[in-house]
Motif scaffolding. Structure first.
Motif, PDB file in Angstrom:
ATOM      1  N   VAL A 130      39.254  33.610  35.924  1.00 45.63           N
ATOM      2  CA  VAL A 130      39.065  35.255  36.346  1.00 45.63           C
ATOM      3  C   VAL A 130      37.411  35.592  35.497  1.00 45.63           C
ATOM      4  CG1 VAL A 130      39.250  37.828  36.376  1.00 45.63           C
ATOM      5  CG2 VAL A 130      41.195  36.285  36.825  1.00 45.63           C
TER       6      VAL A 130
ATOM      7  N   SER B  81      34.687  38.625  34.217  1.00 39.10           N
ATOM      8  CA  SER B  81      34.048  39.235  34.046  1.00 39.10           C
ATOM      9  C   SER B  81      32.518  39.506  35.766  1.00 39.10           C
ATOM     10  CB  SER B  81      33.255  39.948  33.655  1.00 39.10           C
ATOM     11  OG  SER B  81      32.156  39.361  32.629  1.00 39.10           O
TER      12      SER B  81
ATOM     13  N   ARG C 240      29.467  36.474  35.493  1.00 39.47           N
ATOM     14  CA  ARG C 240      29.150  35.914  37.111  1.00 39.47           C
ATOM     15  C   ARG C 240      27.406  36.435  36.580  1.00 39.47           C
ATOM     16  NH1 ARG C 240      32.569  35.333  40.674  1.00 39.47           N
ATOM     17  NH2 ARG C 240      35.260  35.343  40.748  1.00 39.47           N
TER      18      ARG C 240
END
Length: 226
Positions: free
Chosen positions: A36, A38, A42
């Protein structure tokens, strides 16, 4: 994806983004594709591609000024890049409308093109005798025009030539050799010896990027355009 309306980041902002991107890559290596990330992480990964490794379009053999620090790095090699580009072409497969071209190839001999194994396998098959040939109903060509999509497909063009046969494919090394017309373009030299230390060396890559629907379309568009 990138927003073209955003102002150009300052060198300090660019440096921070690259550091964030490097950290995000470490996370991906440790946790895999399911990690995952943030929005900033990215964006940092995108910055690594668009700034640390920018993709530039060639027009008339030349490229526009790249982002810092690449202008100073690539500047002395503009002419050699232009010369090299003349021997790099796009491998087309007219018989596959859903896949109009298979990849990039480059001249390594007066009558031979080198490409990746997976590119040649799009239109090739291995016979019982160990010889490679075209799949039934398929053909392939090499297009040495700089921007093939900007020009009509013209089989009579001296820069668009048929691939006459498959010399060989080596799946383990992921390379293939294809036969074309003699004297099409100047062959590019292939190193026969280890070049030595690779860390810290800058390289450039010439080719014809294709859409990759496995990845975010907005990010791909920001890097390679349309």
């Amino acid at each position: 994806g990138a927003d073209d309306s955003l102002p150009e980041p300052t060198p300090a902002e660019r440096k921070r983004l690259l550091e964030v991107g490097a950290s995000a890559l470490d996370t991906l290596r440790a946790e895999g594709p399911g990690a995952v990330l943030s929005a900033e992480a990215r964006l940092g990964i995108e910055a690594i591609v668009s700034v640390a490794r920018p993709a530039m379009v060639l027009q008339d053999g030349a490229f526009a000024d790249p982002p810092a620090p690449w202008a100073d790095i690539l500047g002395p090699f503009r002419q050699s890049i232009r010369t090299t580009a003349m021997s790099v072409g796009r491998i087309g497969v007219p018989g596959l409308p859903q896949l109009p071209y298979a990849g990039t190839g480059f001249m390594v001999a007066e009558d031979a093109v080198m490409t990746n194994c997976h590119v040649a396998m799009v239109f090739s098959q291995d016979g019982a005798d160990g010889e490679w040939s075209f799949q039934p109903g398929l053909e392939a060509n090499l297009d040495l025009v700089e921007d093939p999509d900007a020009q009509p497909a013209d089989a009579a063009s001296p820069r668009i030539v048929p691939i006459e046969g498959v010399i060989g494919i080596h799946p383990a090394l992921d390379l293939a050799l294809l036969r074309v017309t003699d004297g099409l373009a100047t062959p590019l030299p292939i190193m026969s010896r280890d070049p030595g230390r690779r860390e810290g060396r800058n390289v450039y890559v010439l080719g014809y990027p294709a859409p990759d629907y496995r990845n975010d379309a907005a990010i791909l568009r920001s890097v390679c355009g349309d």
